[in-house]
Structures are given as C-alpha cells and as structure tokens.
Design a protein around this motif. Structure first.
Motif, PDB file in Angstrom:
ATOM      1  N   HIS A   3       0.979  -1.158   0.016  1.00 49.34           N
ATOM      2  CA  HIS A   3       0.025   0.086  -0.109  1.00 49.34           C
ATOM      3  C   HIS A   3       0.845   1.189   0.003  1.00 49.34           C
ATOM      4  N   ASP A   5       0.455   5.465   0.029  1.00 48.79           N
ATOM      5  CA  ASP A   5      -0.410   6.426   0.422  1.00 48.79           C
ATOM      6  C   ASP A   5       0.284   7.785  -0.306  1.00 48.79           C
ATOM      7  N   GLU A   7      -0.223  12.040  -1.352  1.00 51.99           N
ATOM      8  CA  GLU A   7      -0.806  13.119  -1.150  1.00 51.99           C
ATOM      9  C   GLU A   7      -0.838  13.887  -1.867  1.00 51.99           C
ATOM     10  N   CYS A  22       4.810   7.691  -7.687  1.00 55.39           N
ATOM     11  CA  CYS A  22       4.980   6.686  -6.704  1.00 55.39           C
ATOM     12  C   CYS A  22       6.131   5.825  -7.036  1.00 55.39           C
ATOM     13  N   ASP A  43     -10.386   2.300  -8.442  1.00 53.70           N
ATOM     14  CA  ASP A  43     -11.498   2.006  -7.797  1.00 53.70           C
ATOM     15  C   ASP A  43     -11.916   0.507  -8.347  1.00 53.70           C
ATOM     16  N   GLY A  57      -9.367  10.385  -2.342  1.00 60.03           N
ATOM     17  CA  GLY A  57     -10.416   9.284  -1.949  1.00 60.03           C
ATOM     18  C   GLY A  57     -10.367   7.815  -3.216  1.00 60.03           C
ATOM     19  N   GLN A  58      -9.645   8.242  -4.106  1.00 59.34           N
ATOM     20  CA  GLN A  58      -9.738   7.129  -5.438  1.00 59.34           C
ATOM     21  C   GLN A  58      -8.734   6.138  -4.974  1.00 59.34           C
ATOM     22  N   VAL A  59      -8.454   4.877  -5.318  1.00 59.56           N
ATOM     23  CA  VAL A  59      -7.503   4.095  -4.947  1.00 59.56           C
ATOM     24  C   VAL A  59      -7.283   3.420  -6.533  1.00 59.56           C
ATOM     25  N   GLU A  66      -1.176  -0.864  -4.396  1.00 64.70           N
ATOM     26  CA  GLU A  66      -2.262  -0.357  -4.347  1.00 64.70           C
ATOM     27  C   GLU A  66      -2.068   1.241  -3.711  1.00 64.70           C
ATOM     28  N   ARG A  68      -3.287   4.716  -2.394  1.00 65.62           N
ATOM     29  CA  ARG A  68      -4.490   5.462  -1.993  1.00 65.62           C
ATOM     30  C   ARG A  68      -4.344   6.961  -2.078  1.00 65.62           C
ATOM     31  N   GLN A  70      -4.875  10.926  -1.285  1.00 67.88           N
ATOM     32  CA  GLN A  70      -5.377  11.464  -0.349  1.00 67.88           C
ATOM     33  C   GLN A  70      -5.188  12.937  -0.610  1.00 67.88           C
TER      34      GLN A  70
END
Length: 75
Positions: A3, A5, A7, A22, A43, A57-59, A66, A68, A70
C-alpha cells in the motif's frame, strides 16, 4: 499487497503522472504504456484513459500495489 499513500498537491493528478510519482514506472510515457496495456485499475475497474484525473479518495491499483490518493494540505 503493498500500500502506498499519495498526498495530492492540487485538486487532482493525471493517472500516468501518479504512476511515475509513486515510483511504479520510470516516466510519464511508461505510465501511459501501462495504462494502455490494461494493467491499471482505478477504484477496482480497469482504466484506459492515460491522463484520467485522479482525485482524493480514489484507489489506483497496479499488480499487487495499491495507491490510496489523499487530499493534501489546504492551500
């Protein structure tokens, strides 16, 4: 599953740029190729638009990774 995250710095990020930022690919062009190959999900659904606007809010999924997305700090 790994995972990450991510931003946001603005309202959205383009999908191919998100993959690059990423570290999932080396360049925006490589990101576009990944999306075109059908390997990227947003999503849970395969996303074919290389520059789709990805918002908080999307993945985003690629293989067993994955991301996420934010909301960043308020401007």
């Amino acid at each position: 599953m790994q995972h990450i995250d991510f931003e946001l710095e603005g309202e959205y990020v383009e999908l191919n740029q998100l993959l690059k930022l990423c570290g999932l690919c080396d360049s925006g062009g490589a990101g576009k190729a990944l999306v075109a190959s059908g390997a990227v999900r947003v999503d849970g659904a395969v996303e074919s638009r290389k520059t789709a606007k990805i918002r908080a809010g999307q993945v985003v999924g690629l293989g067993d990774v994955e991301v996420r997305v934010q909301a960043g700090p308020a401007q």
